[in-house]
Design an enzyme around this catalytic site. Structure first.
Site, mmCIF file in Angstrom:
data_model
loop_
_atom_site.group_PDB
_atom_site.id
_atom_site.type_symbol
_atom_site.label_atom_id
_atom_site.label_comp_id
_atom_site.label_asym_id
_atom_site.label_seq_id
_atom_site.Cartn_x
_atom_site.Cartn_y
_atom_site.Cartn_z
ATOM 1 N N LEU A 167 0.842 -1.191 0.000
ATOM 2 C CA LEU A 167 0.000 0.000 0.000
ATOM 3 C C LEU A 167 0.884 1.250 0.000
ATOM 4 C CD1 LEU A 167 -2.742 -0.960 2.643
ATOM 5 C CD2 LEU A 167 -2.779 -1.301 0.161
ATOM 6 N N ASP A 168 0.447 2.277 -0.731
ATOM 7 C CA ASP A 168 1.163 3.549 -0.732
ATOM 8 C C ASP A 168 1.198 4.127 0.672
ATOM 9 O OD1 ASP A 168 1.444 3.379 -3.472
ATOM 10 O OD2 ASP A 168 -0.303 4.640 -3.907
ATOM 11 N N SER A 169 2.145 5.029 0.893
ATOM 12 C CA SER A 169 2.287 5.667 2.198
ATOM 13 C C SER A 169 0.972 6.276 2.674
ATOM 14 C CB SER A 169 3.362 6.760 2.123
ATOM 15 O OG SER A 169 3.412 7.504 3.317
#
Length: 294
Positions: free
Chosen positions: A135-137
């Protein structure tokens, strides 16, 4: 760390070679079989070392010992983890927003990987960090981490066959249609950014509107493919960028500090037992609060 798998040979494999059982029944990759050969107890039949070309017989017990070591490049560092499930093979967490998954420039000790390594060490376990759905930040929600190379390979296979299913919730700008499918190829623009472009890889996102709140819409999304930033790129492409998306929409940290995207559902077949498992984390507090404010 050692993970042991056992399989009792059935009549279907009588007189077959060890490698046939490893590949067809346990679905162990060629690369992992090669790794198993390095250890005296990597592949055993009835407790005795066996070569992959040796025959097996009905009733034999095939034992596979998979060894793992720490990710030496990732420093263990305490990061709060909301653990939804953990066993010998998988770790499922509800990721908080604002934390990268992997270390990178400027983020050497404040990532999910650092927190997971700290968690393993605290429990006396030694594993590499293997994120199955990264997952992206700025993205929150359910995330799967494999605790050994066998589990990781099996779950990666599930991603490809869609046995591992994911759904997302997002707050998009504007009012979307009730439902739709975005089938638009995505290409790399630079090191970070992606865009819809004819030369890109095929990308398909299905969406449906859950509820409209004035100038914003809560949308559920299902990925048919898994391109980098796919949801963010596709929603921006149809004129409905995600709330707070600094890269593909408008950044307004006072309004919302990140892209409003939450991994809301994950189902998979357990890589060893084959059991179907489902995980539904609570919606992230900041998204919940924003919706209530509307």
């Amino acid at each position: 760390m050692k993970r042991t798998l056992e399989y009792k040979i059935t009549g279907n494999y009588n007189d077959a070679m060890v490698q046939d059982v490893l590949r067809r029944e346990l679905r162990i990759s060629t690369a992992l079989i090669k790794e198993l050969k390095k250890y005296p107890d990597g592949i055993l039949i009835n407790g005795e070392h066996m070569r992959t070309v040796d025959p097996v017989h009905t009733g034999d017990i095939l034992t596979v010992n998979i060894y793992d070591t720490d990710s030496e490049s990732i420093e263990p560092h305490y990061i709060p983890l909301d653990i939804m499930h953990e066993d010998e093979d998988i770790l499922i967490i509800n990721k908080q927003p604002g934390i990268p998954t992997h270390p990178s420039k400027g983020h050497f000790t404040d990532t999910i990987a650092n927190g997971v390594m700290y968690h393993y060490n605290k429990n006396g376990e030694h594993h590499m960090f293997r994120a199955v759905n990264r997952l992206d930040s700025g993205t929150s929600g359910v995330m799967c981490i494999a605790k050994n190379s066998y589990a990781h390979a099996r779950l990666a296979e599930e991603l490809g066959t869609h046995e591992l299913r994911r759904r997302y919730l997002a707050i998009a700008e504007g009012t979307t249609e009730d439902r739709g499918t975005i089938d638009a190829p995505i290409a790399r623009v630079d090191f970070i950014k992606r865009a819809v472009a004819p030369e890109g890889q095929r990308a398909v996102t299905h969406y449906r509107t859950i509820e409209c709140f004035g100038n914003y819409t809560l949308v559920e999304l299902i990925l048919e493919t898994g391109r980098t930033h796919q949801i963010r790129v596709h929603m921006s492409h149809i004129g409905h960028p995600l709330l707070g998306d600094w890269l593909y929409g408008k950044e307004d940290k006072e309004l919302f500090p990140r892209q409003a995207l939450h991994s809301s559902y994950l189902s998979l077949l357990h890589p060893v037992t084959g059991e179907k498992m489902e995980f539904i984390p609570r919606l992230a507090k900041d998204m919940e609060s924003f919706i209530k404010s509307l």
